[in-house]
Design a protein around this motif. Sequence first.
Motif, PDB file in Angstrom:
ATOM      1  N   THR A 346     -20.244 -15.569 -15.692  1.00  0.00           N
ATOM      2  CA  THR A 346     -20.170 -15.305 -17.256  1.00  0.00           C
ATOM      3  C   THR A 346     -21.087 -14.236 -17.601  1.00  0.00           C
ATOM      4  N   MET A 347     -22.476 -14.432 -17.138  1.00  0.00           N
ATOM      5  CA  MET A 347     -23.452 -13.442 -17.617  1.00  0.00           C
ATOM      6  C   MET A 347     -23.089 -12.067 -17.037  1.00  0.00           C
ATOM      7  N   ALA A 348     -22.795 -11.999 -15.806  1.00  0.00           N
ATOM      8  CA  ALA A 348     -22.371 -10.551 -15.141  1.00  0.00           C
ATOM      9  C   ALA A 348     -21.450 -10.016 -15.799  1.00  0.00           C
ATOM     10  N   ALA A 349     -20.393 -10.725 -16.257  1.00  0.00           N
ATOM     11  CA  ALA A 349     -19.179 -10.041 -17.046  1.00  0.00           C
ATOM     12  C   ALA A 349     -19.644  -9.510 -18.535  1.00  0.00           C
ATOM     13  N   GLY A 350     -20.585 -10.357 -18.968  1.00  0.00           N
ATOM     14  CA  GLY A 350     -21.199  -9.859 -20.389  1.00  0.00           C
ATOM     15  C   GLY A 350     -22.021  -8.818 -20.166  1.00  0.00           C
ATOM     16  N   ALA A 351     -22.764  -8.593 -18.989  1.00  0.00           N
ATOM     17  CA  ALA A 351     -23.729  -7.341 -18.797  1.00  0.00           C
ATOM     18  C   ALA A 351     -22.679  -6.199 -18.806  1.00  0.00           C
ATOM     19  N   VAL A 352     -21.686  -6.348 -17.909  1.00  0.00           N
ATOM     20  CA  VAL A 352     -20.478  -5.013 -17.528  1.00  0.00           C
ATOM     21  C   VAL A 352     -19.866  -4.779 -18.815  1.00  0.00           C
ATOM     22  N   LEU A 353     -19.426  -5.999 -19.656  1.00  0.00           N
ATOM     23  CA  LEU A 353     -18.885  -5.457 -21.015  1.00  0.00           C
ATOM     24  C   LEU A 353     -19.716  -4.725 -21.994  1.00  0.00           C
ATOM     25  N   THR A 354     -20.787  -5.421 -22.004  1.00  0.00           N
ATOM     26  CA  THR A 354     -21.901  -4.728 -23.011  1.00  0.00           C
ATOM     27  C   THR A 354     -22.136  -3.287 -22.542  1.00  0.00           C
ATOM     28  N   TRP A 355     -21.952  -2.871 -21.278  1.00  0.00           N
ATOM     29  CA  TRP A 355     -22.262  -1.394 -20.865  1.00  0.00           C
ATOM     30  C   TRP A 355     -21.051  -0.780 -21.138  1.00  0.00           C
ATOM     31  N   MET A 356     -19.845  -1.286 -20.939  1.00  0.00           N
ATOM     32  CA  MET A 356     -18.634  -0.562 -21.089  1.00  0.00           C
ATOM     33  C   MET A 356     -18.439  -0.258 -22.713  1.00  0.00           C
ATOM     34  N   ALA A 357     -18.653  -1.304 -23.429  1.00  0.00           N
ATOM     35  CA  ALA A 357     -18.794  -1.033 -24.912  1.00  0.00           C
ATOM     36  C   ALA A 357     -19.575   0.137 -25.454  1.00  0.00           C
ATOM     37  N   GLY A 358     -20.861   0.137 -24.722  1.00  0.00           N
ATOM     38  CA  GLY A 358     -21.812   1.027 -25.186  1.00  0.00           C
ATOM     39  C   GLY A 358     -21.152   2.472 -24.694  1.00  0.00           C
ATOM     40  N   ALA A 359     -20.484   2.465 -23.523  1.00  0.00           N
ATOM     41  CA  ALA A 359     -20.102   3.748 -23.083  1.00  0.00           C
ATOM     42  C   ALA A 359     -18.858   4.342 -23.600  1.00  0.00           C
ATOM     43  N   VAL A 360     -17.934   3.586 -23.881  1.00  0.00           N
ATOM     44  CA  VAL A 360     -16.552   4.101 -24.449  1.00  0.00           C
ATOM     45  C   VAL A 360     -16.498   3.894 -26.103  1.00  0.00           C
TER      46      VAL A 360
END
Length: 401
Positions: A346-360
């Motif tokens: 869950t924390m790993a997915a949160g980190a990835v989605l945080t990065w994705m949101a910042g990127a797109v």
Amino acid sequence: MSSTDRTPPTILTLILLTGVSILSLNMFVPSLVNIAVDLDADYALVSLSIAGYLAVTAVLQIVIGPLSDRYGRRPVLLGAIVLFTVASLGCLLAETVWVFLFFRLLQGAIVAGGALSRVVVRDMVPPKQAASLLGYIAMAMAVAPMLGPMVGGALDELFGWRSSFLVFALVGIALFGLTWIDLGETNPNPSQTFRSQVRSYPVLLRSRRFWGYAGCMAFSTGAFFAFIAGAPLVATALFQISPGMLGLYVGSITGGFVLGSYGAARFAKDFELETMMLAGRVVACTGLTVGLLLFAAGLEHELALFGCTIFVGLGNGITMPSANVGAMSVRSDLAGTASGLAGALTMAAGAVLTWMAGAVVTEETGAMTLLGLMFATSFLGLLCAWWVRAPDRQASSREAS
């Protein structure tokens, strides 16, 4: 072990264990600038006390769960609280940024409070009742991230940044005493050796049901992380919202989570785990669909954005208790391991989605991109919940025939 050591804890103890594990993440955030100045360090380096802490807690959850299956919940929790207390004193007395960061990362041991509280609940009661209790715990838990920065900011202003870590140390001492007195061992059958425990892991890791529950948790929480990362930029660029109003709007998703958690606490005992998971995912996806349609129709308004994202918090509150319990129920002898692994995912997915949101998500792409990312993530959670439910439906059909 004495008979009192086997007494199950009160729900207040579990709420406090979970709450402190969350407070330790963000209570001192208002002090980051002052810490950098006092320790003569770059702000970017000091900010590793947040990012590094998240990374450490993700890894620790993988370790803490199996340890609790092998040695029991009580000794692992007590040991984690001791480490947290010592680490808090280390941060309090640190004179260099490297000493501060070392002890700050060591504070991550308190993640055991949140991870193992869920396991203790699952040890104590059947799955449906466990989901209901986790709903009540989640309601109280949601208050911690809202109050933490307020308390930390006030402490810094009155007594300096080190006062937050003095409070952490005192809380750690009190929490150790409470856990020692109130939390007995709830794992009735700890594994005899790590070798026998490791031999059981492939059964868990090959379980379709476990990955369905864990995936539902990860994608549900991922939508929230995407919101936190992208909403402030979108709201400021599109609607020129003041910082005070932005804080209120961003906090609205937590209000939805509290309401959803109450719904889980109230109704989880009456429905199957998978039904509650699906209900929460449908609520989240429906709210986001409405938001996408409003913006596609040109009805761009701050209430259209934050009104629909409240449903993500509402849906997560309904989904998460049942998904948590489901993951821990696949193999009762590996409940701690399952909780830790699901939490780390869950924390790993949160980190990835945080990065994705910042990127797109940018000022140009705006609300549609943010809502689209949140919808896609929530829909993946819906698919995971349906994937878990499918084997049960197939089994029922075979029995009927």
